[in-house]
Design an enzyme around this catalytic site. Structure first.
Site: not given
Length: 491
Positions: A225, A331, A341, A345, A349, A369, A289, A247
């Site tokens: 957890r 960022k 998000e 945020r 994307n 990517h 990016e 993320k």
């Protein structure tokens, strides 16, 4: 050290737009092979940034209260911390120090009691104190892949054990590639953690690119957890984007990153020397990016990129360090304002809705990517242009810098309009439709497979206004979206 050789595959590239060419029509289909080779670069001094927060090492190390957290005791071993940057800092101090050693930049991600530093500099894997101060227990599991392990795993283990540090270090080496970012492969991390009796005070370390960072982070978020984890990104893509912000997750055959969690690391350690072994194609992928930050919120950074893109691709040390630093500052700003998000945020994307569709539709791992995001950004810019939200000059600048970065300018020929619409849920009304991807017929499938679909409406990140401005919206001209899909894809 030899560079890892990347596989060569055919991609759609083009040349920069000339000032007299037609923007809408000048998208050709030439496919030169990608290149990958070793490159040795010389160490250069860190470039000063453009008026951002600089901090004298003497002030920083003494813990002077100027809006940045001082590092733990022992931070001065072998390295000057000559500047510290806080994402929401209001004060700007001149850096008047005259460092005699390599500088390390520190960018803080400000999330209250879950805040953490991003260390950026050359040779940080040779500074064991940086890593050790963020390992709180006596057990460590390093998660890496078959490409990175031969290059850097032994150095990370040595850093963890340096000075007789009493810590048990285990490792798990996964296959390299986006196609392995799934639950089946992730189970190997859990297996290793359980077999080696990792406890709740253990630390997971992600050593690799974005795939390793996402998978290790999700394993850390869910094992017992939640256990501590550290990011050591070794690709430009991971250094400027995926390692920062928490993320984590894995892919599902029907959608990228559909299974995951927001889970922040204890620190991010960016050793820019690791980029010396990165294949050219992977380096270019990361540049996609970097370009994004300039387009959505940092016009001055974009102008700097236009002037320095060749230095980045040539692996000029100071240019790389600056590009990573400025990207991380952007960022960190956004994550501090909107960790999960819920609003701003999402603008990070830009190009990702089209890009994720390309990755899903072509099969994970066939396009990197950043390659998919680059093509997606061109499509987003084209749609913005069609709606009159940006002018022709800005579109040309976006197109040209993407071409100069040796990135794709359009999606692959296998992506037709219908496939884009299915994956992006363009026409979703919470209804069931047949769906096929990766050669698998999923029969009746709810088409809302993009995380940016809400209440049956696809929201997009589009450019609007002068350079450095964008919107995250579902209020756009559907015809412009259709025109863009048909411009770049076969019907």
């Amino acid at each position: 050290m030899e560079a890892v050789v990347a596989s060569v595959s055919c991609r759609s590239f083009s040349t920069p737009i000339s000032s007299s060419s037609s923007v809408a029509a000048d998208v050709d289909r030439r496919c030169p092979p990608s290149s990958a080779g070793s490159r040795v670069v010389c160490s250069q001094s860190l470039q000063k940034d453009f008026g951002r927060l600089h901090l004298r090492s003497s002030q920083f190390l003494s813990g002077t209260d100027i809006g940045a957290s001082a590092p733990a005791a022992g931070a001065t071993h072998g390295r000057n911390f000559s500047m510290a940057i806080r994402a929401n800092a209001a004060q700007v101090l001149n850096d008047v120090a005259s460092p005699t050693k390599e500088e390390t930049t520190v960018v803080n991600v400000d999330l209250g009691d879950r805040s953490y530093p991003i260390y950026i500099g050359k040779g940080l894997l040779n500074e064991p104190e940086l890593l050790q101060r963020h390992v709180h227990g006596k057990k460590v599991l390093v998660v890496t892949n078959t490409t990175v392990a031969p290059l850097y795993l032994s150095r990370v283990v040595a850093a963890l054990k340096h000075g007789g540090n009493n810590v048990q270090v285990e490792s798990v080496i996964l296959e390299d590639g986006e196609q392995y970012k799934n639950m089946e492969v992730l189970m190997k991390v859990y297996d290793k953690a359980i077999v080696t009796r990792m406890d709740r005070r253990c630390t997971f370390i992600a050593l690799g690119g974005g795939v390793i960072g996402d998978m290790c982070g999700y394993a850390a978020a869910s094992y017992l957890r939640g256990v501590n984890f550290i990011q050591i990104p070794t690709t430009l893509m991971a250094q400027v984007d995926s390692s920062v912000g928490g993320k984590t997750g894995v892919n599902h055959p029907l959608g990228k990153n559909m299974i995951g969690a927001f889970y922040q690391p204890q620190c991010v350690l960016v050793d820019t020397d690791t980029l010396n072994t990165l294949p050219d194609r992977e380096l270019a992928s990361g540049v996609a990016e970097v370009i994004k930050y300039g387009l959505i919120r940092d016009a001055e950074f974009f102008k700097w990129q236009e002037e320095n893109i060749d230095r980045i691709l040539d692996r000029d040390t100071s240019a790389l360090v600056y590009a990573v630093k400025r990207s991380c500052e952007n960022k960190a700003d956004v994550v501090a304002a909107d960790e999960r998000e819920g609003g701003v945020r999402a603008t990070l994307n830009l190009g990702h809705t089209f890009g994720h569709a390309i990755e899903t539709g072509t099969g994970y791992g066939n396009w990197l990517h950043g390659e998919a995001v680059a093509a997606g950004t061109i499509m987003s810019a084209h749609m913005s242009l069609k709606m009159g939200w940006i002018d022709d000059d800005l579109f040309k600048r976006i197109y040209n810098i993407t071409a100069r970065a040796r990135l794709p300018l359009r999606p692959p020929g296998s992506m037709d309009v219908q496939l884009f619409e299915d994956i992006m849920a363009v026409k979703s009304k919470s209804c069931f439709q047949p769906f096929m991807v990766l050669g698998i017929d999923f029969g009746l499938f709810l088409t809302e497979v993009d995380k940016k679909v809400a209440d049956g409406l696809l929201r997009l990140i589009l450019l609007k206004g002068p350079l450095g401005n964008c919107v995250f919206t579902g209020e756009y001209d559907v015809k412009a979206l259709d025109d863009t899909l048909r411009h770049f894809c076969r019907a």
